[in-house]
Design an enzyme around this catalytic site. Structure first.
Site, PDB file in Angstrom:
ATOM      1  N   GLU B  53      90.688-116.130 -43.469  1.00  0.00           N
ATOM      2  CA  GLU B  53      91.913-116.895 -43.743  1.00  0.00           C
ATOM      3  C   GLU B  53      93.142-116.304 -43.056  1.00  0.00           C
ATOM      4  OE1 GLU B  53      89.686-115.981 -45.966  1.00  0.00           O
ATOM      5  OE2 GLU B  53      89.042-117.742 -47.106  1.00  0.00           O
ATOM      6  N   PHE B 115      87.499-116.854 -62.799  1.00  0.00           N
ATOM      7  CA  PHE B 115      86.860-116.530 -61.533  1.00  0.00           C
ATOM      8  C   PHE B 115      87.730-117.022 -60.374  1.00  0.00           C
ATOM      9  CE2 PHE B 115      83.893-117.649 -58.033  1.00  0.00           C
ATOM     10  CZ  PHE B 115      83.571-116.351 -57.687  1.00  0.00           C
ATOM     11  N   GLN B 116      88.024-116.132 -59.466  1.00  0.00           N
ATOM     12  CA  GLN B 116      88.851-116.419 -58.292  1.00  0.00           C
ATOM     13  C   GLN B 116      90.246-116.920 -58.634  1.00  0.00           C
ATOM     14  OE1 GLN B 116      86.484-118.641 -55.386  1.00  0.00           O
ATOM     15  NE2 GLN B 116      85.728-116.674 -54.607  1.00  0.00           N
ATOM     16  N   LYS B 165      92.816-126.993 -59.355  1.00  0.00           N
ATOM     17  CA  LYS B 165      91.645-127.814 -59.042  1.00  0.00           C
ATOM     18  C   LYS B 165      91.688-129.145 -59.779  1.00  0.00           C
ATOM     19  CE  LYS B 165      86.701-127.446 -58.323  1.00  0.00           C
ATOM     20  NZ  LYS B 165      85.504-126.604 -58.465  1.00  0.00           N
ATOM     21  N   MET B 475      99.612 -96.947 -28.568  1.00  0.00           N
ATOM     22  CA  MET B 475     101.010 -96.802 -28.956  1.00  0.00           C
ATOM     23  C   MET B 475     101.177 -95.638 -29.929  1.00  0.00           C
ATOM     24  SD  MET B 475     103.996 -97.693 -28.450  1.00  0.00           S
ATOM     25  CE  MET B 475     104.356 -99.311 -27.783  1.00  0.00           C
TER      26      MET B 475
HETATM   27  C1  TPP Z   1      97.695-104.151 -38.928  1.00  0.00           C
HETATM   28  C2  TPP Z   1      98.312-102.973 -38.248  1.00  0.00           C
HETATM   29  N1  TPP Z   1      97.835-101.732 -38.490  1.00  0.00           N
HETATM   30  C3  TPP Z   1      98.389-100.669 -37.861  1.00  0.00           C
HETATM   31  C4  TPP Z   1      99.437-100.817 -36.983  1.00  0.00           C
HETATM   32  C5  TPP Z   1     100.053 -99.616 -36.278  1.00  0.00           C
HETATM   33  N2  TPP Z   1      99.838 -99.705 -34.829  1.00  0.00           N
HETATM   34  C6  TPP Z   1     100.772-100.198 -33.998  1.00  0.00           C
HETATM   35  S1  TPP Z   1     100.279-100.226 -32.412  1.00  0.00           S
HETATM   36  C7  TPP Z   1      98.796 -99.553 -32.801  1.00  0.00           C
HETATM   37  C8  TPP Z   1      97.771 -99.285 -31.741  1.00  0.00           C
HETATM   38  C9  TPP Z   1      97.213-100.500 -31.112  1.00  0.00           C
HETATM   39  O1  TPP Z   1      96.100-100.119 -30.375  1.00  0.00           O
HETATM   40  P1  TPP Z   1      95.510-101.017 -29.219  1.00  0.00           P
HETATM   41  O2  TPP Z   1      95.231-102.379 -29.718  1.00  0.00           O
HETATM   42  O3  TPP Z   1      94.372-100.307 -28.606  1.00  0.00           O
HETATM   43  O4  TPP Z   1      96.739-101.151 -28.229  1.00  0.00           O
HETATM   44  P2  TPP Z   1      97.338-100.084 -27.183  1.00  0.00           P
HETATM   45  O5  TPP Z   1      98.557 -99.512 -27.826  1.00  0.00           O
HETATM   46  O6  TPP Z   1      96.297 -99.043 -26.908  1.00  0.00           O
HETATM   47  O7  TPP Z   1      97.675-100.912 -26.003  1.00  0.00           O
HETATM   48  C10 TPP Z   1      98.718 -99.297 -34.169  1.00  0.00           C
HETATM   49  C11 TPP Z   1      97.566 -98.665 -34.841  1.00  0.00           C
HETATM   50  C12 TPP Z   1      99.904-102.141 -36.793  1.00  0.00           C
HETATM   51  N3  TPP Z   1     100.940-102.403 -36.001  1.00  0.00           N
HETATM   52  N4  TPP Z   1      99.314-103.190 -37.404  1.00  0.00           N
END
Ligand code: TPP
Ligand code: MG
Lengths: 92, 560
Positions: B53, B115-116, B165, B475
């Site tokens: 979802e 439930f749910q 529902k 990042m």
């Molecule tokens: C749902 C979620 N969890 C954690 C983060 C923290 N976060 C931001 S960028 C990143 C790394 C992304 O890795 P990747 O998709 O390999 O991209 P890259 O930076 O290597 O290009 C993380 C863990 C986030 N923004 N969103």
């Protein structure tokens, strides 16, 4: 500073909750709260909320409250610290 | 005569409101609605079965952002509804109009831990523009119409209607109020403030425009360009404002913010008047707000009064629709020639040249992420829609993918939701079957909604999936390198064989490691009429520069 915020809202489920969420998000404690339906058809409510806040933040809070769809009108009044008499009225 | 049920009323209401596409996933409480969809599935209402979802919400966002219309998603009660929450929050942060319809347990069971049963209204309230529960069939049509109007009026946002529902199953008198005309409330223009704003611009020596998402939302691109050209005002955009002014426009100087452009950021501190249009001074844009735009008077245009004075006090606040305000402002703005001020932008832009050069044309070693993005830029059409995920690849796509022609750049801005790109690209592609839609993601993001390959397979969505694999949560790794003494805690990440995974979904995949293979592989990739997945192995260590260190001021921007 001590503020009183008066809001006119729809009288529907969840309005109190939404308003409380705005206070929660701003981490502002509510010192006093009064809510009642205000018209005969009970379609609208008046909220009166008292709280301590900085001036800038209190105004932001009032505007964020005004943004709620159920909220029709907000008025923010600054009180003498903890006092009951309104000092100046600032409609946002 | 057949008496309609609440569920039939729901489907008919959506149709009468002009909705023809729904992203969703069935389950117990929402089953009557799916039964009604079955009756009405004769080509007029397309239901896209997602695999989670969260993806339904993101797909609705991709649909909404690329059409300007409300995107619709449907889920069942309990886990179906809670799975929507990340998407809803994302839509709230990025002002995207989506309507979420959730099933709920029977009215008689509410509050019994049935439930749910989940208190989705309580959970969604702080992250929706509006939400309501409907407990009787007759209220479905008016509530849906009201929800649609709220989602798209003023500052757009997500709305949620939770339907018990019994309300879906019981008989109702189907009376649909007409869908209100899409309204940007035509607030009376504040003539005095418009004159004050024009006065500020006319007497400014160093005016500078900051362009946000609001410009795109209000369709104010032409009005903005006309004003900027007339008064010769340089500009830059927030990440969600990218594309509002063409990248090749001589007055455009790139992106603001933490990984924005050098001149774009530094000039905020030099400007004497800032014209901020449909942007909200996010902390990723301002850095330390107390040291932002220290020399400028601020003209702030926003449709949401709660944005004014929130972070940066406005000298002249203008509440309303950006297009209307800019059109009213332009006649009062004097024609100007600011060659020297413009030239000073160009000189600062040049300081960034070595950064660009190193990123885009590394002399040897593995492919850089930046050059892969630039190669994509060169391979794609003038009308491509790029949906970037979250991370280094997102910032590099914002930097090196050029938004010219009718290209669009869609990304998760305010929430930074990893896993956004694949489902959002599905939504965008379904809205625009003829356009190239390319999801650009990192190896980390790729695995955060990878299950949507199933949706793509079943619905034959010809979306293009570009995975830039640096084998890191890049990042976060960059921050560890720069601010945590190179202690790479939990950022090395292993991935499956992506092309093989695609093949399991009957999607053609390919993998590129060598520079010479990149351009031909991308050409095949973007020009195919079918779905394609392309994994590009890029160097493991690459940093995104410029960068404003977190907590720093824009003037602390680093080129390396
Ligand atoms: C749902 C979620 N969890 C954690 C983060 C923290 N976060 C931001 S960028 C990143 C790394 C992304 O890795 P990747 O998709 O390999 O991209 P890259 O930076 O290597 O290009 C993380 C863990 C986030 N923004 N969103
Ligand atoms: Mg990565």
């Amino acid at each position: 500073m001590y503020y009183t915020l008066t809001a006119i809202t729809e009288n529907t489920p969840g309005v109190l909750y939404r308003i409380a969420s705005v206070f929660l998000q701003g981490q502002i404690n509510i010192e006093r709260l009064e809510v009642s339906a205000i018209d005969e058809t009970r379609t609208r409510s008046r909220f009166r909320i008292e709280f301590f806040d900085t001036e800038q933040h209190a105004h932001l809070l009032a505007r964020r409250m005004e943004r709620l769809v159920e909220v029709e009108h907000v008025e923010l009044t600054q009180e003498k610290d903890g006092g009951e008499t309104p000092q100046n009225t600032d409609s946002t | 005569m057949h008496t309609p049920t609440g569920a039939e009323s729901l489907v008919r209401t959506l149709k009468e409101a002009g909705i023809d596409t729904i992203f969703g996933y069935p389950g117990g409480a929402i089953m009557p609605a799916y039964d009604a969809l079955y009756t009405h599935s004769n080509g007029k209402m397309r239901h896209i079965l997602v695999r989670h979802e969260q993806a339904a919400a993101h797909a609705a966002e991709g649909y909404a952002q690329t059409t300007g219309n409300v995107g619709v998603c449907v889920a069942t009660s309990g886990p179906g509804a809670t799975n929507l929450l990340t998407g809803i929050t994302n839509a709230m942060m990025d002002s995207t109009p989506i309507l979420c319809i959730t099933g709920q347990v029977n009215q008689a069971l509410l509050g019994t831990d049935a439930f749910q049963e989940s208190p989705i209204i309580s959970m969604a309230a702080p992250v929706t523009k509006w939400c309501a529960q409907v407990q009787s069939a007759d209220k479905i049509a008016p509530t849906i119409m009201r929800a649609l109007a709220i989602a798209e009026s003023g500052r757009p946002g997500p709305v949620l209607v939770d339907i018990t529902k019994n309300a879906l199953a019981e008989a109702c008198t189907h009376e649909v109020p007409a869908r209100p005309e899409k309204s940007r409330p035509s607030l009376p223009l504040d003539e005095k403030a418009i004159l004050e704003a024009s006065e500020l611009l006319n007497t400014a020596k160093r005016p500078y425009a900051l362009v946000g998402h609001g410009v795109l939302l209000s369709g104010a691109q032409d009005a903005l360009r006309t004003l900027l050209e007339k008064a010769d005002i340089p500009c830059a955009a927030t990440v969600l404002g990218l594309g509002a002014i063409s990248d090749d426009h001589p007055l455009f100087h790139g992106m603001l913010g933490m990984h924005g452009n050098y001149a774009a950021n530094l000039k905020t501190d030099e400007a004497d008047v800032i014209l901020a249009v449909g942007m909200r001074f996010d902390d990723r844009v301002t850095g330390d707000a107390s040291r932002f735009a220290r020399n400028a008077k601020i003209i702030h245009i926003d449709i949401d009064p709660a944005e004014l004075h929130k972070i940066i006090p406005a000298t002249v606040p203008l509440v309303g629709d950006a297009n209307a305000i800019l059109e009213a402002l332009t006649p009062h703005v004097a024609q100007a020639d600011r060659t020297a001020w413009r030239e000073s932008f160009r000189l600062l832009d040049q300081c960034e040249e070595p950064v660009r050069k190193e990123a885009l044309s590394p002399s040897d070693g593995p492919i850089s992420m930046s050059e892969a993005i630039r190669a994509l830029d060169e391979a794609t059409a003038d009308s491509a829609i790029i949906v970037a995920d979250v991370g280094q690849h997102q910032m590099l796509a914002a930097r090196y993918y050029r938004l010219t022609g009718t290209r669009r750049f869609i990304t998760s801005g305010g929430l930074g939701t990893m896993g956004f790109s694949l489902p959002a690209a599905i939504g965008a592609q379904i809205a625009h079957p003829q356009r190239q839609v390319i999801a650009v993601m990192g190896d980390g993001c790729a695995q955060m909604n990878i299950q949507e390959l199933g949706t793509i397979m079943q619905e034959k969505v010809p979306v293009k999936i570009l995975i830039l694999n640096n084998h890191y949560l890049g990042m976060v790794r960059q921050w560890q390198e720069l601010f945590f003494d190179e202690r790479y805690s939990a950022t090395a990440i292993e991935s499956p064989d992506f092309p093989a995974l695609a093949a399991a979904y009957n999607i053609k995949g390919a993998c590129v490691r060598e520079r010479a293979e990149l351009a031909p592989a991308l050409a095949e990739f973007v020009n195919s009429t079918e779905t394609r997945l392309l994994e590009v192995h890029v160097r493991t260590i690459e940093n995104v520069f410029p960068m404003i260190p977190s907590g720093g001021a824009v003037t602390d921007i680093r080129l390396q």
